[in-house]
Design an enzyme around this catalytic site. Structure first.
Site, short mmCIF file in Angstrom:
data_model
loop_
_atom_site.label_atom_id
_atom_site.label_comp_id
_atom_site.label_asym_id
_atom_site.label_seq_id
_atom_site.Cartn_x
_atom_site.Cartn_y
_atom_site.Cartn_z
N PHE A 1 36.32 54.38 32.56
CA PHE A 1 37.54 53.58 32.61
C PHE A 1 38.53 54.14 33.62
O PHE A 1 39.12 53.40 34.41
CB PHE A 1 38.20 53.54 31.22
N VAL B 1 27.66 66.24 40.14
CA VAL B 1 28.53 67.26 40.74
C VAL B 1 28.22 68.61 40.08
O VAL B 1 28.11 68.70 38.85
CB VAL B 1 30.01 66.89 40.53
N GLU C 1 32.74 53.98 12.48
CA GLU C 1 32.06 52.77 12.95
C GLU C 1 30.56 52.84 12.68
O GLU C 1 29.94 51.86 12.23
CB GLU C 1 32.32 52.58 14.44
#
Length: 305
Positions: A18, A83, A175
């Site tokens: 995001f 990386v 959840e």
């Protein structure tokens, strides 16, 4: 001016979650060129991996190719790479294939990973849920557990296959527990002949005093009631002390289970280590109010980094 047009300011963004994508979108129209680096070639909609893990959604519904998301941005180059470090003095991002990418401005949006609180040896037995690969791995484990229970004749071993333990009652743990319970009680019953999937145990273990500890107490209480209403066994104030391939130990008690899921904590990526910069207890870079890294005004850290 010609030289400036040919060599615009180079922004390197590490991470296409995001934060990384939002930074890319916000730089549209700026006189810069952008290199977007991610070790995966897709962007994951992070709130929904639990839906894939519980067979409610397909992978294609929560993940999209990064290249397709920036295909209309000619100033953006996407690199599929991992990386391994940063040469801050030389302003270069070091990649695992021994190549590097020079930058004028660096944006670190590398997110977080699982934290096992000093017990990394538990990970093979209690995988977490941060990536698309994690979600598909858990989906396989959950569905295979019911399949193994269907063929198991020994009552104790069958009960172990039908016991699902989630460690950590934050948003992900809540959840998962709720969705697995609904899967066992609403979706799967017509599909099996030898087992009654209503008998599946879903156990949610939390070391703290309540579920959703970072949320308001009224929401925590409502969530607890909702979970218990659908049959989730919520265990509070008891820390897990051992995870194995066939059991979990918490509060001095051993519970046989073949499906353990870790949702108890996260730690930041190695970005602070790469820069040699101060970090908090979770490994997150400490930043100035403008999100620059102290001592590195050309570097920004966003999100969970």
């Amino acid at each position: 001016m010609t030289g400036q047009a040919q060599n615009p300011h180079h922004v390197v963004i590490v991470g296409a979650g995001f934060g990384g994508l939002e930074t890319t979108y916000r730089l549209a129209g700026a006189p810069v060129r952008i290199t977007l680096i991610d070790r995966r070639n897709h962007h994951l909609f992070q709130p929904l991996p639990y839906q894939v893990a519980t067979a409610s959604l397909a992978t294609s519904e929560i993940a999209w190719p990064i290249r397709s998301l920036v295909r209309n941005r000619p100033e953006v180059t996407t690199l599929f790479a991992s990386v391994k470090g940063i040469d801050a003095a030389g302003r270069r991002v070091l990649l695992e294939d021994d190549t590097d990418v020079a930058y004028d401005t660096l944006v670190l949006a590398t997110g977080a990973r699982h934290a096992y609180f000093g017990h990394d040896e538990w990970e093979p037995f209690a995988p977490g849920l941060k990536t698309l690969e994690d979600a598909t791995t858990l989906r396989r484990r959950i569905l295979v557990a019911f399949e193994r229970a269907e063929r198991e004749r020994d009552p104790a071993r069958r009960a172990a296959w039908m016991t699902f333990v989630i460690i950590g009652a934050g948003p992900t743990g809540v959840e998962l527990a709720g969705t697995i319970a609904e899967l066992a009680r609403s979706t799967l019953p017509p599909d099996f002949r030898s087992i009654d999937t209503h008998e599946a145990r879903v156990v949610l273990i939390e070391a703290g005093p309540r579920v959703l500890g970072g949320f308001p107490e009224d929401l925590s209480a409502y969530t607890l009631t909702s979970l218990e209403r659908i049959g989730v066994e919520v265990v509070l104030g008891q820390a897990v002390t051992e995870c194995t391939a066939d059991s979990v130990v918490y509060g001095g008690k051993r519970l046989d289970t073949r499906t353990l899921i870790w949702a108890a904590g996260v730690r930041a990526s190695r970005a602070a280590e790469w820069l040699g910069a101060p970090a908090d207890r979770a490994g997150r870079l400490q930043v100035a109010p403008d999100l620059t890294v102290p001592g590195h005004p050309e570097s920004f850290a966003i999100g969970d980094t």
